[in-house]
Design a protein around this motif. Structure first.
Motif, PDB file in Angstrom:
ATOM      1  N   TYR A 169      41.531  39.526   4.748  1.00  0.00           N
ATOM      2  CA  TYR A 169      40.709  40.562   3.841  1.00  0.00           C
ATOM      3  C   TYR A 169      39.783  41.209   4.623  1.00  0.00           C
ATOM      4  CZ  TYR A 169      42.821  37.242   0.030  1.00  0.00           C
ATOM      5  OH  TYR A 169      43.135  36.671  -0.756  1.00  0.00           O
ATOM      6  N   ILE A 171      36.373  44.055   4.006  1.00  0.00           N
ATOM      7  CA  ILE A 171      35.730  44.769   2.943  1.00  0.00           C
ATOM      8  C   ILE A 171      35.321  46.169   3.476  1.00  0.00           C
ATOM      9  CG2 ILE A 171      33.342  44.832   1.755  1.00  0.00           C
ATOM     10  CD1 ILE A 171      33.249  41.695   1.815  1.00  0.00           C
ATOM     11  N   GLU A 190      44.644  42.982   3.032  1.00  0.00           N
ATOM     12  CA  GLU A 190      44.092  43.618   2.060  1.00  0.00           C
ATOM     13  C   GLU A 190      42.861  44.052   2.205  1.00  0.00           C
ATOM     14  OE1 GLU A 190      43.467  42.267  -2.764  1.00  0.00           O
ATOM     15  OE2 GLU A 190      44.643  40.986  -1.367  1.00  0.00           O
ATOM     16  N   LEU A 192      39.497  45.072   0.643  1.00  0.00           N
ATOM     17  CA  LEU A 192      38.392  45.007  -0.617  1.00  0.00           C
ATOM     18  C   LEU A 192      37.592  45.952  -0.644  1.00  0.00           C
ATOM     19  CD1 LEU A 192      37.934  41.255  -0.103  1.00  0.00           C
ATOM     20  CD2 LEU A 192      39.794  42.096  -1.468  1.00  0.00           C
ATOM     21  N   ILE A 194      35.071  47.220  -2.377  1.00  0.00           N
ATOM     22  CA  ILE A 194      34.121  46.670  -3.203  1.00  0.00           C
ATOM     23  C   ILE A 194      32.632  47.061  -2.900  1.00  0.00           C
ATOM     24  CG2 ILE A 194      35.487  44.788  -4.098  1.00  0.00           C
ATOM     25  CD1 ILE A 194      34.031  42.688  -2.150  1.00  0.00           C
ATOM     26  N   THR A 397      31.843  39.324  -6.309  1.00  0.00           N
ATOM     27  CA  THR A 397      33.294  39.508  -6.281  1.00  0.00           C
ATOM     28  C   THR A 397      34.073  38.746  -5.099  1.00  0.00           C
ATOM     29  OG1 THR A 397      33.085  41.779  -6.747  1.00  0.00           O
ATOM     30  CG2 THR A 397      35.265  41.428  -6.020  1.00  0.00           C
ATOM     31  N   LEU A 401      36.795  35.615  -5.453  1.00  0.00           N
ATOM     32  CA  LEU A 401      37.932  35.369  -4.506  1.00  0.00           C
ATOM     33  C   LEU A 401      38.003  34.128  -3.823  1.00  0.00           C
ATOM     34  CD1 LEU A 401      40.486  36.710  -3.080  1.00  0.00           C
ATOM     35  CD2 LEU A 401      38.788  37.418  -1.473  1.00  0.00           C
TER      36      LEU A 401
END
Length: 406
Positions: A169, A171, A190, A192, A194, A397, A401
């Motif tokens: 992940y 950010i 992925e 994120l 956020i 968040t 996760l």
């Protein structure tokens, strides 16, 4: 060979053997030990300090009372010099205990590249928070480097690709960053989108009572306005690998003479800068930060930010307070050191100045209403583009996760 040299050589041999033995055991351990979902490994600034996005994820764990559920481990170069709240475990980077927790942790939360010889278990969640929206070109977008004398760009690219391959992940603070990160980091995990956990405090705690508490904690003057000076580092001005000089052409004598009646100046070094400047002659004007002072808290208590090419501008913009850009070496920096992703002259919501004299002039004529009138539209555009995903819930968040995500 004299006794002193012999002892020095023996220490070097022992430490070298221990280092490679630890790495050998680490690779064996990755095939024997399994990660545990409730253990989280945190690291900020390659183990230099307790700060940034990992810090604020950790402190949200404390705020939610999850210490008994989640075992938190912090990685430091010098654990004995770091203070952390709660019951977090501190381990020394590259040593046996660190390597053990690198294997058994169910999640890694880092904000920089990890050590090159680490290999994440497939079951471990690797949340790469990174450390800022990119202003200067980075990773695979860089055509050349000159970092502490390292000029091997191909090797640098190869190391980045190998490192980011483990990131599950990543950010992002905005769509702009997402696109750059995918390309510059060769990131296929992925994204994120956020916002940054470290910015939750700027959204949730921007109030007079909280700001007053921070000023009291740091023993800062409450009868003066505070200017935060937070410049970046220069790739080619260093003492040794990873330790950079405090590069500036600011005339602190002139700043003090012109501004000390109304302002105090907080000087915050970049985390890669290693300096021991004697600021005593500016005792009633310049405030040098202690290492543990968190820059997010300094944002909150500052009335004005002075920076140059640092990504601090993107976080500080959340507060919509005046920013000034002391870019005395702009052409040289842009052409000779690091290319930019964006046009500073077009985008930054504040004056760009190249001399202390001009900087003082801009500060002296500064009134919030005049600044807003002159730069309000630029600030709107800047916030919409770069603070797109900052909503004050990023830390929550991430914890969700870690606890519940796949």
């Amino acid at each position: 060979m004299d006794k002193k040299t012999l002892i020095k050589d023996l220490k070097f041999i022992i430490l070298t053997c221990a280092k490679y033995s630890a790495r050998a055991l680490y690779h064996i351990g990755t095939h024997v030990l399994s990660p545990k979902d409730n253990i989280i490994l945190f690291e900020s600034s390659n183990g230099r300090n307790y700060t940034g996005n990992p810090r604020y994820v950790y402190e949200e764990i404390l705020n939610q009372g999850l210490e008994n559920e989640l075992k938190c481990v912090w990685v430091f170069m010098h654990p004995e010099a770091q203070k952390i709240p709660g019951n977090g475990i501190k381990v020394k980077r590259s040593y046996f205990k660190f390597l053990y927790y690198a294997i058994v942790s169910g999640a890694w939360v880092f904000d920089s590249r990890h050590l090159y010889y680490l290999k994440k278990n497939k079951k471990t969640k690797y949340i790469q928070t990174w450390h800022g929206t990119p202003l200067k070109k980075l990773g695979l977008d860089m055509d050349y480097i000159d970092m502490s004398g390292n000029q091997d760009i191909e090797k640098y690219h190869d190391e980045f690709i190998k490192n980011s391959a483990d990131w599950q992940y990543l950010i992002s603070q905005n769509s702009y960053s997402s696109e750059i990160f995918k390309r510059a980091f060769a990131f296929n995990g992925e994204m994120l989108e956020i916002g940054y956990p470290r910015n939750d405090i700027l959204i949730n705690n921007n109030n007079a009572d909280y700001i007053d508490k921070i000023k009291s904690k740091f023993n800062l003057p409450k009868d003066k306005k505070l200017i935060l000076y937070a410049p970046t580092w220069r790739d080619n001005e260093y003492y040794q690998k990873g330790e950079y000089k405090f590069a500036t052409e600011m005339d602190f004598d002139a700043m003090k003479e012109a501004l000390s009646d109304e302002y105090a100046l907080i000087v915050k070094y970049h985390y890669l800068v290693k300096e021991n400047i004697d600021w005593k002659k500016y005792d009633d004007f310049v405030i040098e930060c202690d290492a543990e002072w968190d820059i997010q808290e300094l944002y909150l208590i500052s009335d004005v930010l002075i920076t140059d090419y640092s990504s601090v501008m993107f976080d500080y913009a959340i507060l919509r307070r005046p920013m000034m850009f002391f870019a005395y070496d702009l052409e040289h920096y842009k052409d000779s050191l690091r290319d930019f992703y964006f046009d500073m002259f077009e985008e930054v919501p504040g004056p760009i100045v190249k001399s202390t004299e001009k900087l003082i002039e801009e500060i002296k004529k500064l009134k919030v209403e005049d600044y807003e009138l002159k730069y309000g539209q630029k600030y709107d555009d800047f916030q919409n583009k770069y603070n797109e995903f900052d909503k004050g819930i990023a830390s929550k968040t991430i914890i969700e996760l870690i606890r519940n995500g796949n």
